[in-house]
Design an enzyme around this catalytic site. Structure first.
Site, mmCIF file in Angstrom:
data_model
loop_
_atom_site.group_PDB
_atom_site.id
_atom_site.type_symbol
_atom_site.label_atom_id
_atom_site.label_comp_id
_atom_site.label_asym_id
_atom_site.label_seq_id
_atom_site.Cartn_x
_atom_site.Cartn_y
_atom_site.Cartn_z
ATOM 1 N N ASP A 221 46.737 103.433 110.169
ATOM 2 C CA ASP A 221 47.240 102.392 110.971
ATOM 3 C C ASP A 221 46.688 102.691 112.436
ATOM 4 O OD1 ASP A 221 49.113 101.339 112.625
ATOM 5 O OD2 ASP A 221 50.777 102.448 112.287
ATOM 6 N N LYS B 65 40.495 88.734 116.993
ATOM 7 C CA LYS B 65 41.369 87.616 116.907
ATOM 8 C C LYS B 65 42.426 87.761 117.978
ATOM 9 C CE LYS B 65 43.962 87.227 113.044
ATOM 10 N NZ LYS B 65 44.179 87.008 111.429
#
Length: 229
Positions: free
Chosen positions: A115, A179
């Protein structure tokens, strides 16, 4: 099946069982997406590979021998492109990738299932890199809630975290690509990037779906920090 405006056969998915309308529309879009079909033919992990290919063809971010960090890498389309362009097959360059999800092995790419927002992730990534990076790229997306403003803020927070990491590990002159989604929520992020990089712009490759607000922020010419010089 019917033909679309380009003459291609258009696949229509029938609603069946408990399939939600959103799932039906997603599946229909995938089946009719020329980039999805092309990726399968060419052995690429995802249609996203063409987004990075188009951006790199235009802006020349990836060069032989570079060290690249790929955040949110699964299923591996960007890592495949990066590995090829930095020369992994010839023993040049390095590609380090992480994702919350598993990712099947890509020859020469160092991957960890992590993560990125986890406390130990940055430290682990730095150890995997074995030096500073030339490019940090992120195709990560935050889980959506369906509440537009909340989703925009989550996405900006994710990009801000990636940008902060990039500022810690990039070599002077390095590149950050991430992004994001079109919104007014990223003004502070853009201002920070303009302080840290010589050039900052938004780009939307042709491979991005035109009906999507997805776009990429590209920051080039990292000015460096005291610790990176």
């Amino acid at each position: 099946m019917a033909k679309d405006t380009t003459g291609r056969l258009h696949v229509t998915v029938k609603s069946a069982g408990k399939r939600k309308l959103s799932s039906k529309l997603w599946l229909e879009r995938q089946l009719n997406d020329p980039y999805v079909a092309r990726a399968k033919r060419e052995g690429l992990r995802s249609r996203a590979a063409y987004k990075l290919t188009e951006i790199d063809d235009k802006y020349h971010l990836l060069k032989s021998g570079m060290t690249v960090v790929d955040l949110g890498a699964a299923p591996g389309g960007w890592s495949q492109v990066a590995a090829k362009r930095v020369g992994i097959a010839s023993g040049k360059g390095r590609v380090v990738a992480i994702d919350l999800l598993e990712m099947p092995e890509i020859p020469g790419v160092t991957f960890a299932q992590l993560d990125f927002l986890g406390e130990r992730a940055p430290e682990r990534l730095v150890a995997m890199m074995d030096g500073r990076a030339d490019v940090v790229m992120s195709d990560m997306a935050a889980n959506t809630t369906g509440h537009r403003k909340t989703d925009q803020l989550r996405m900006v927070g994710l990009v801000e975290a990636a940008a902060a990491f990039a500022a810690e590990v990039l070599k002077p002159g390095g590149t950050f690509l991430a992004k994001t989604f079109q919104s007014g929520a990223d003004a502070e992020l853009m201002a920070q990037l303009k302080r840290d990089y010589a050039g900052v712009r938004h780009v939307k490759p042709a491979a991005s779906r035109q009906d999507s607000s997805e776009r990429y922020v590209l920051a080039t010419g990292f000015r460096g920090t005291k610790s990176s010089q």
